[in-house]
Design a protein around this motif. Sequence first.
Motif, PDB file in Angstrom:
ATOM      1  N   GLU A   1       0.960  -1.443   0.070  1.00 20.89           N
ATOM      2  CA  GLU A   1      -0.228   0.517  -0.143  1.00 20.89           C
ATOM      3  C   GLU A   1       0.704   0.878  -0.180  1.00 20.89           C
ATOM      4  O   GLU A   1       2.178   1.338   0.253  1.00 20.89           O
TER       5      GLU A   1
ATOM      6  N   PRO B   1      -0.142   6.620   3.370  1.00 23.66           N
ATOM      7  CA  PRO B   1      -0.997   7.553   3.199  1.00 23.66           C
ATOM      8  C   PRO B   1      -0.809   8.842   3.126  1.00 23.66           C
ATOM      9  O   PRO B   1       0.640   9.139   4.162  1.00 23.66           O
ATOM     10  N   ASP B   2      -1.525  10.129   3.525  1.00 23.36           N
ATOM     11  CA  ASP B   2      -1.044  11.472   3.884  1.00 23.36           C
ATOM     12  C   ASP B   2      -0.601  11.869   4.944  1.00 23.36           C
ATOM     13  O   ASP B   2      -1.792  11.553   5.677  1.00 23.36           O
TER      14      ASP B   2
ATOM     15  N   THR C   1      -2.457  14.587   7.447  1.00 23.00           N
ATOM     16  CA  THR C   1      -4.440  13.510   7.762  1.00 23.00           C
ATOM     17  C   THR C   1      -3.958  13.320   9.258  1.00 23.00           C
ATOM     18  O   THR C   1      -4.545  12.540   9.711  1.00 23.00           O
ATOM     19  N   LEU C   2      -2.753  12.004   9.382  1.00 24.80           N
ATOM     20  CA  LEU C   2      -2.196  11.420  10.254  1.00 24.80           C
ATOM     21  C   LEU C   2      -2.136  11.633  11.979  1.00 24.80           C
ATOM     22  O   LEU C   2      -1.524  12.630  11.915  1.00 24.80           O
TER      23      LEU C   2
END
Length: 80
Positions: A2, A5-6, A9-10
């Motif tokens: 994968e 992720p951004d 935003t975490l």
Amino acid sequence: MEAIPDLTTLSDADLDKLIEELERRESEVSYERRLLQGKIDILRAERVARKRSQPEGDLAHVDVDRLSEILSRKASPEQE
């Protein structure tokens, strides 16, 4: 695999959780790699033992030093 992720935003907790999960998966992959390498070593050792048990004439074409080098991990994977 994968995509990451951004990260903006975490939350800190989500970031920590993601790191822990990836470290766990890395450990699993590393363990699997070590198991596979052990099996490869066993199979190569068997191949060398079989070559050594053949009559001398058949062993003449086998580079025993090269096989020993491979088994002792002195050679790079590209050379194998």
